[in-house]
Design an enzyme around this catalytic site. Sequence first.
Site, mmCIF file in Angstrom:
data_model
loop_
_atom_site.group_PDB
_atom_site.id
_atom_site.type_symbol
_atom_site.label_atom_id
_atom_site.label_comp_id
_atom_site.label_asym_id
_atom_site.label_seq_id
_atom_site.Cartn_x
_atom_site.Cartn_y
_atom_site.Cartn_z
ATOM 1 C CG ASP A 1 4.030 22.777 3.809
ATOM 2 O OD1 ASP A 1 4.985 23.429 3.353
ATOM 3 O OD2 ASP A 1 3.153 23.271 4.537
ATOM 4 C CG ASP B 1 8.314 29.277 9.319
ATOM 5 O OD1 ASP B 1 7.564 29.541 8.375
ATOM 6 O OD2 ASP B 1 9.063 28.279 9.340
#
Length: 255
Positions: free
Chosen positions: A11, A130
């Site tokens: 990330d 997500d």
Amino acid sequence: MLKKRIVVCLDVKDGRTTKGVKFQDNKDIGDPVEMAAEYYRQGVDELVFYDIMASADGRGPILDLISRVASRVFIPFCVGGGISSIEDIRSTIAAGAEKISLNSQAVKNPDLIKEGAKVFGCQCIVLGMDAAKDTSMPSGYRVYINGGRVKTELDALDWAQKACSLGAGEIVLNSIDADGTRNGYELNLTKIISENVSVPVIASGGGGTTKHLSDVLTIGRADAALVASMVHSGDYTVGSIKEALDKDGVPVRLQ
């Protein structure tokens, strides 16, 4: 028997690798280029690189950083974050990515999946999803976008199936509830999606021990397991994870 893949996620925020818990309290943990090179050396099967602020900031991918990572690894490399057009997909591939992950932008413009698959092939287009528990949704899980900050009216299973019908060739399925907790993957969510789509599913969110990976790759029926915290912390290497899975009878590629 097909080998199960181990995928490391980087990330990235402001050009640096970051890690949080349930998408919050992110901390700087290093240089993504050097970290990618190290995980490649350890024998990771694939890398996923997410620019976690690109969509929220309304900008495109950081092509220079993508190019520098791609120059250090020679395995499948998937990039997500801020990719909102065919031109973005083309430039990201030109920078060195083999796969493109569409998450928020796919929800906002589902035709991008269809067009991307048509131009570059289904194998290149990955749905990043997500999801979090929500009993009001048919599958029990709701889709969120913009790094987990904005909820949608999409049911996780419905959206996964629609994205596949549009041309997504793979799904990276991240549990917001489990993300960064290292308490185990969301096995129920993973199994629901894996058993009801025809493309490979990469389970993401919650990996903390090799038992967690073994469970999600067998009970959860995932084709691959994505890890971040457990290797970023130094508690495990890619090699030690694979050796443990091999001992558990999970088929993996050993160096």
